[in-house]
Design an enzyme around this catalytic site. Structure first.
Site, PDB file in Angstrom:
ATOM      1  N   PHE A 190      26.919  -0.686 -13.044  1.00  0.00           N
ATOM      2  CA  PHE A 190      25.762  -0.165 -13.624  1.00  0.00           C
ATOM      3  C   PHE A 190      26.026   0.854 -14.329  1.00  0.00           C
ATOM      4  CE2 PHE A 190      26.797  -0.650  -8.002  1.00  0.00           C
ATOM      5  CZ  PHE A 190      25.966  -2.001  -8.979  1.00  0.00           C
ATOM      6  N   LYS A 245      13.035   6.085  12.669  1.00  0.00           N
ATOM      7  CA  LYS A 245      13.415   5.723  14.051  1.00  0.00           C
ATOM      8  C   LYS A 245      12.058   5.809  15.058  1.00  0.00           C
ATOM      9  CE  LYS A 245      18.177   7.243  13.950  1.00  0.00           C
ATOM     10  NZ  LYS A 245      19.028   5.963  14.765  1.00  0.00           N
ATOM     11  N   GLU A 305      27.544  11.108  18.725  1.00  0.00           N
ATOM     12  CA  GLU A 305      28.146  10.196  18.800  1.00  0.00           C
ATOM     13  C   GLU A 305      29.419  10.064  19.303  1.00  0.00           C
ATOM     14  OE1 GLU A 305      27.637   8.796  14.082  1.00  0.00           O
ATOM     15  OE2 GLU A 305      27.559  10.917  14.352  1.00  0.00           O
ATOM     16  N   ASP A 326      26.969  15.697   6.512  1.00  0.00           N
ATOM     17  CA  ASP A 326      26.973  14.701   6.487  1.00  0.00           C
ATOM     18  C   ASP A 326      25.245  13.973   8.350  1.00  0.00           C
ATOM     19  OD1 ASP A 326      27.283  11.927   6.406  1.00  0.00           O
ATOM     20  OD2 ASP A 326      28.203  12.046   9.105  1.00  0.00           O
ATOM     21  N   HIS A 363      19.471  14.957   8.888  1.00  0.00           N
ATOM     22  CA  HIS A 363      18.971  14.809  10.621  1.00  0.00           C
ATOM     23  C   HIS A 363      18.552  15.586  11.031  1.00  0.00           C
ATOM     24  CE1 HIS A 363      20.274  11.154   7.991  1.00  0.00           C
ATOM     25  NE2 HIS A 363      21.581  10.819   8.944  1.00  0.00           N
ATOM     26  N   LYS A 393      30.781  14.095  16.271  1.00  0.00           N
ATOM     27  CA  LYS A 393      31.807  12.960  15.978  1.00  0.00           C
ATOM     28  C   LYS A 393      32.385  13.205  17.445  1.00  0.00           C
ATOM     29  CE  LYS A 393      30.488  11.612  12.225  1.00  0.00           C
ATOM     30  NZ  LYS A 393      28.416  11.199  11.672  1.00  0.00           N
ATOM     31  N   LYS A 446      26.495   8.777  22.943  1.00  0.00           N
ATOM     32  CA  LYS A 446      25.523   8.231  21.296  1.00  0.00           C
ATOM     33  C   LYS A 446      24.767   8.941  22.596  1.00  0.00           C
ATOM     34  CE  LYS A 446      24.502   6.057  17.567  1.00  0.00           C
ATOM     35  NZ  LYS A 446      24.675   6.587  16.537  1.00  0.00           N
TER      36      LYS A 446
HETATM   37  C1  BG6 Z   1      24.657   8.855   9.050  1.00  0.00           C
HETATM   38  C2  BG6 Z   1      25.795   9.074   8.869  1.00  0.00           C
HETATM   39  O1  BG6 Z   1      24.580   9.227   8.427  1.00  0.00           O
HETATM   40  O2  BG6 Z   1      24.155   8.808  10.094  1.00  0.00           O
HETATM   41  C3  BG6 Z   1      26.943   8.828  10.264  1.00  0.00           C
HETATM   42  O3  BG6 Z   1      26.636   9.407   7.806  1.00  0.00           O
HETATM   43  C4  BG6 Z   1      26.395   8.970  11.045  1.00  0.00           C
HETATM   44  O4  BG6 Z   1      27.807   9.453   9.735  1.00  0.00           O
HETATM   45  C5  BG6 Z   1      24.503   7.951  11.205  1.00  0.00           C
HETATM   46  O5  BG6 Z   1      26.975   7.937  11.919  1.00  0.00           O
HETATM   47  C6  BG6 Z   1      23.946   8.265  12.218  1.00  0.00           C
HETATM   48  O6  BG6 Z   1      23.369   7.553  12.766  1.00  0.00           O
HETATM   49  P1  BG6 Z   1      22.160   6.977  13.880  1.00  0.00           P
HETATM   50  O7  BG6 Z   1      21.169   5.919  13.582  1.00  0.00           O
HETATM   51  O8  BG6 Z   1      23.729   6.044  14.476  1.00  0.00           O
HETATM   52  O9  BG6 Z   1      22.288   7.897  14.551  1.00  0.00           O
END
Ligand code: BG6
Length: 491
Positions: free
Chosen positions: A92, A181, A215, A234, A239, A339, A344
């Site tokens: 790259f 989503k 999660e 993260d 998110h 985590k 989940k």
């Molecule tokens: C990602 C994170 O952006 O989203 C991860 O880097 C996380 O750590 C993941 O596990 C969760 O995404 P989803 O769609 O499975 O809720």
């Protein structure tokens, strides 16, 4: 079936990596199966490894076999999809290699070229520069950038500046996969298409809002990456703040990308900065120790492979966020993500205020709040908790809380909820930026997170411990209890 979408050359940098193989190739296959890829769209995988296109196709086929259910992996569809794929070896950072990419790209000046950077952000500048030097950019080119963009405001500005030297903002698609989503999309419809909610969506009627993204998994062998990031960078910086923006923003004038993004930026700017003193009352930071998840023993974060014994990185964050504007004054937005939690679950819960005067039995007062639960995953849907009279002659005016449920997979007779990446890739192909994050959003999100993380840095303390398989440190529950509230699952 003829496709409605224009034909493109989709070039994936980091084509052998986890994101490309786990998410992008399966998403493109599903789009192809649904006849949503332009007729002669091609997918060009770019990576350093020496191999030919056949070997790369075999690798993609393996990933598809692992990720796609057998009944969705139709043999003819698979062959058609694999025939679109080519491979190009590039280091790259070496400008020379890009000439070989140029020879593979379609020469037409109009044909869309989508360059997907599924690489660390530290390479975004070099790839952009080399694509330009190698004459790979035409008038119809765009780039897709994966999160995390930078580590803080300063480094994200560096990356964004480097890319901006070669691409205009209108050509840059910054991914936050939560925006792809189904239910996140539906939040916009729910809020702005239903007058019932539109009129109630403010501090006069809502007491507080919970946003939980939990999660079960730990860090999945990603210690190197995760320990530098932590749950705040993260998950919260992107998110959770995006979910907060969509929940809290004012109605946009229309559904165009900039109108929506203008409103999101206004929310980010109105977030009350978290001072050092507020870190004790408004923030809980945790890290999992060993425990049981679904009955199976799992190691603690500090026992994971590659762990650094001096790490102070958090795997759990709960924040009481406040939005300083007319709509939300006095309404806490409790954000929580971690985590190794028991399940989940991604969910937004809107807690409406109780009636001003309660005429039913006092012992039932605690029931008297409507809740709107927006489930992003699993079992995408919306549920409204309402109060009814209990049935029966002997029940008097005894109340019962019940749910009006809208389960998307049942009500839309879908056997599959499309993955977020399918929608996002489709929107890139259609040239629609409304599900992507504009540069100023990234900057305001970092500004808010940076000041909070600076306090953690100054404190230099390890996060609070919580056992894997629990809902995080007890302090996260106490934070709500002090306000007379509790997390949804504790009710
Ligand atoms: C990602 C994170 O952006 O989203 C991860 O880097 C996380 O750590 C993941 O596990 C969760 O995404 P989803 O769609 O499975 O809720």
């Amino acid at each position: 079936m003829a496709s409605v979408n224009r034909s493109s050359d989709i070039v994936i940098f980091g084509a052998l990596g986890d994101l490309a193989q786990r998410k992008l190739i399966p998403a493109l296959f599903q789009l192809d199966s649904a006849a949503l890829l332009g007729q002669d769209t091609r997918i060009i995988g770019v990576a350093r490894a020496t191999q030919n296109s056949d070997a790369f196709r075999r690798r993609c086929q393996e990933s598809l076999t692992q990720r796609i259910k057998p009944d969705e992996l139709d043999a003819a569809a698979l062959q058609r999809f694999l025939a679109r794929i080519e491979y190009c070896i590039i280091n790259f950072t070496d400008a020379e290699g890009y000439h070989s990419l140029k020879t593979i790209l379609d020469i037409s000046a109009e044909r869309a070229r989508i360059f997907y950077y599924a690489t660390p952000a530290s390479l975004y500048g070099a790839i952009s520069r080399n694509l330009t030097k190698g004459d790979c950019i035409n008038t119809n080119s765009c780039v897709v950038l994966e999160k995390p963009i930078g580590h803080n405001l300063r480094s994200s500005n560096e990356v964004n500046d480097q890319v901006a030297e070669y691409f205009d903002e209108a050509q840059i698609y910054r991914i936050d996969h939560y925006l792809g989503k189904e239910t996140v999309q539906n939040l916009i419809a729910l809020r702005f298409a239903n007058p019932l909610f539109g009129s109630q969506w403010n501090q006069s009627h809502i007491s507080h809002v919970e946003i939980t993204v939990a999660e079960k998994v730990g860090i999945e062998g990603r210690w190197g990456y995760f320990d530098q990031a932590g749950q705040m960078r993260d998950m919260v910086q992107n998110h959770l703040l995006q979910l907060l923006c969509l929940t809290a923003m004012d109605p946009p004038d229309d559904l165009s990308a900039d109108m929506i993004r203008n409103e999101k930026v206004k929310v980010l700017k109105a977030l009350r900065p978290i001072s050092a003193a507020m870190c004790n009352t408004h923030v809980v930071r945790g890290r999992y120790t060993k425990g049981l998840v679904e009955g199976n023993p799992v190691p603690g974060y500090m026992e994971e492979e590659g762990a650094n014994p001096n790490s102070h990185t958090e795997t759990f964050v709960a924040i009481k966020a406040e939005i300083n504007n007319w709509r939300w004054a006095g309404v806490p937005f409790y954000l929580r993500t971690g985590k190794r939690l028991p399940e989940k679950l991604s969910q937004i819960t809107i807690h409406f205020k109780p009636q001003p005067h309660f005429i039913f039995d006092e012992s039932q007062r605690h029931l008297a709040q409507n809740k709107l639960i927006i489930r992003l995953q699993p079992e995408e849907g919306i549920s409204l908790q309402i109060l009814n009279k209990d049935h029966g002659l002997n029940k008097g005016m005894h109340l019962r809380s019940e749910a009006l449920n809208l389960n998307f997979s049942q009500s839309f007779e879908q056997n599959r909820v499309p993955d977020a990446y399918e929608r996002l890739l489709l929107k890139v192909m259609q040239g629609n930026q409304y599900l992507f994050v504009r540069r100023d959003e990234v900057e305001h999100a970092w500004t808010w997170c940076d000041q909070l993380m600076q306090h953690w840095h100054n404190e230099n303390k390890p996060p609070l411990a919580y056992a894997a398989g629990s809902w995080g440190p007890k302090a996260a529950d106490l934070m709500l209890i002090k306000d007379g509230n509790c997390w949804y699952e504790d009710q």
